[in-house]
Design an enzyme around this catalytic site. Structure first.
Site, PDB file in Angstrom:
ATOM      1  CB  CYS A 152      -0.817  -0.049   1.147  1.00  0.00           C
ATOM      2  SG  CYS A 152      -0.356  -0.245   2.930  1.00  0.00           S
ATOM      3  NE  ARG A 153      -3.031   6.085   0.633  1.00  0.00           N
ATOM      4  CZ  ARG A 153      -4.149   6.676   1.234  1.00  0.00           C
ATOM      5  NH1 ARG A 153      -4.255   6.761   2.407  1.00  0.00           N
ATOM      6  NH2 ARG A 153      -5.181   7.007   0.257  1.00  0.00           N
TER       7      ARG A 153
END
Length: 216
Positions: free
Chosen positions: A175-176
């Site tokens: 993810c981020r």
């Protein structure tokens, strides 16, 4: 100009950045803009702040030359001013990790999982038939840039797409970044449903900052 006058003016300029970064909300905005350019309304929705409040923070970041803005139709889109801004944010975060035990405690309290696969190992495995890389960030972030070969599966779509994922390959979720919980949520759900799943060490921000291969 005397040495003292020079130093007074020089350190005052450096302090402009320090002053701008002394805001948890502005740091969160930088973290989001490291994923993809966004307009004010999108940032307000992500951060659960008012549009007016986000606009004020963005103006401060813009005055410090940390973000840029450009018109896109009826909206203004903001982006990081350069890769050095991403490096600055990640360096600040890393220093906090090393110096502030509260950061490590927060990660523990919120159950942040230990990474199952390092970024270098993932880069070496790209293209392998043994793994499937999934990007569980929002679609706008995937479109802005992603790990080569990754399949976009926004976290909110994952439950409905489980039947389309292979159980004979290891699923690697990212993810981020190191403190994004989307990948942890994805791995927990996948393992519950019988998949061999791990999360990547860090995420897109770290991958991008290290100059690794990108698509999008």
């Amino acid at each position: 100009m005397s040495h003292r006058a020079f130093k007074n003016r020089l350190y005052a300029e450096f302090a402009r950045l320090g002053s701008c970064l002394a805001s948890d909300k502005r740091l969160e905005l930088l973290d989001l803009l490291a994923q993809a350019p966004r307009h004010v309304e999108a940032l307000a929705a992500e951060t659960e702040m008012s549009v007016a409040n986000v606009s004020q923070h963005l103006q401060a970041l813009r005055q410090a030359k940390l973000v840029t803005a450009e018109k896109a139709g009826n909206r203004v889109v903001y982006r990081l001013a350069g890769d050095d801004v991403l490096d600055l944010w990640l360096t600040l975060r890393a220093a906090a990790e090393r110096r502030l035990p509260e950061v490590r405690q927060l990660a523990s309290d919120f159950g942040l999982a230990s990474p199952g696969l390092g970024r270098e190992a993932l880069q070496q495995a790209i293209g392998s038939d043994n793994i499937l890389v999934i990007d569980v960030r929002p679609a706008v972030e995937f479109a802005s840039g992603h790990i080569p070969g990754a399949l976009p599966v926004p976290i909110e779509e994952l439950p409905a797409r489980l039947d389309s994922l292979p159980k004979d390959r290891r699923i690697v979720a990212y993810c981020r970044g190191a403190y994004c919980l989307f990948a942890d949520e994805a791995v927990a759900l996948l393992r519950e449903k019988g998949f061999d799943a791990v999360r990547v060490e860090g995420g897109w921000a770290e991958w991008r900052a290290e100059g690794r291969p990108q698509e999008g």
